[in-house]
Design a protein around this motif. Structure first.
Motif, PDB file in Angstrom:
ATOM      1  N   TYR A  35     104.853  50.405 -52.743  1.00 38.16           N
ATOM      2  CA  TYR A  35     104.707  49.922 -54.117  1.00 38.16           C
ATOM      3  C   TYR A  35     104.025  51.036 -54.908  1.00 38.16           C
ATOM      4  N   SER A  37     102.465  52.467 -58.397  1.00 38.87           N
ATOM      5  CA  SER A  37     101.891  52.063 -59.679  1.00 38.87           C
ATOM      6  C   SER A  37     102.652  52.673 -60.841  1.00 38.87           C
ATOM      7  N   GLY A  38     102.450  52.106 -62.015  1.00 38.69           N
ATOM      8  CA  GLY A  38     103.107  52.592 -63.217  1.00 38.69           C
ATOM      9  C   GLY A  38     102.784  54.050 -63.497  1.00 38.69           C
ATOM     10  N   HIS A  39     103.803  54.803 -63.856  1.00 42.11           N
ATOM     11  CA  HIS A  39     103.698  56.223 -64.187  1.00 42.11           C
ATOM     12  C   HIS A  39     104.248  56.447 -65.579  1.00 42.11           C
ATOM     13  N   LEU A  73     107.079  60.057 -60.736  1.00 43.76           N
ATOM     14  CA  LEU A  73     107.091  59.117 -59.612  1.00 43.76           C
ATOM     15  C   LEU A  73     107.429  59.835 -58.309  1.00 43.76           C
ATOM     16  N   GLU A 145     106.696  53.876 -69.399  1.00 46.11           N
ATOM     17  CA  GLU A 145     105.954  53.668 -68.153  1.00 46.11           C
ATOM     18  C   GLU A 145     106.903  52.992 -67.178  1.00 46.11           C
ATOM     19  N   GLU A 147     107.212  51.613 -62.993  1.00 46.39           N
ATOM     20  CA  GLU A 147     106.666  51.388 -61.654  1.00 46.39           C
ATOM     21  C   GLU A 147     107.830  51.111 -60.719  1.00 46.39           C
TER      22      GLU A 147
END
Length: 153
Positions: A35, A37-39, A73, A145, A147
């Motif tokens: 998983y 996280s948002g980038h 990412l 953003e 994820e």
């Protein structure tokens, strides 16, 4: 071709993995699922692509920001996993677009990331489930953003 070989063949350069901007882990692995996280569209040296799609940015600039977010990412996955070759497939992406209220093409913006992943892992493994939504704002005025959830070998 492996993911690492494909990135080289495409002539892509990954930025450094983005610095953390809060209290979270960039990647959490549970079993064989990562998983992420948002980038945002990280360029390196603390710089991001900024602006609102439908205002300061047009559709093509938004799509380029989504592609840059995809590269960020990939940089984090490589940093955390040691190699992108550990990724078996893209399971799901959530793409958020910093956009004006009347902007209608959020999925077309997030295609910038989805098309990149399809090039890296092929259409069968590089395209997963996806959501693409508009946001009134995003942290630091970043354009996009994203994820992701990835299956690992």
């Amino acid at each position: 071709m492996t993911a690492e070989q494909q990135i080289a063949a495409l002539g892509l350069t990954l930025p450094p993995a983005p610095p953390r901007g809060g209290v979270y882990k960039p990647v959490v692995i549970v079993g064989n699922i990562a998983y992420v996280s948002g980038h945002g569209p990280y360029l390196g040296d603390g710089e991001y692509l900024l602006g609102r799609v439908g205002d300061a940015l047009d559709l093509e600039a938004g799509k380029a920001a989504a592609k840059q977010t995809g590269l960020a990412l990939l940089a984090t996955l490589k940093s955390e996993l040691g190699s992108l070759d550990r990724v078996k497939r893209v399971v799901k992406l959530l793409g958020m677009v910093n956009s004006t209220p009347d902007f209608p093409d959020h999925p077309k913006v997030i295609n910038g990331c989805s098309e990149l992943f399809a090039q890296v892992w092929g259409e069968e493994n590089g395209i997963g489930a996806r959501s693409a939504v508009g946001m009134g704002s995003l942290p630091g005025n970043i354009a996009v953003e994203i994820e992701g959830i990835f299956e690992l070998h």
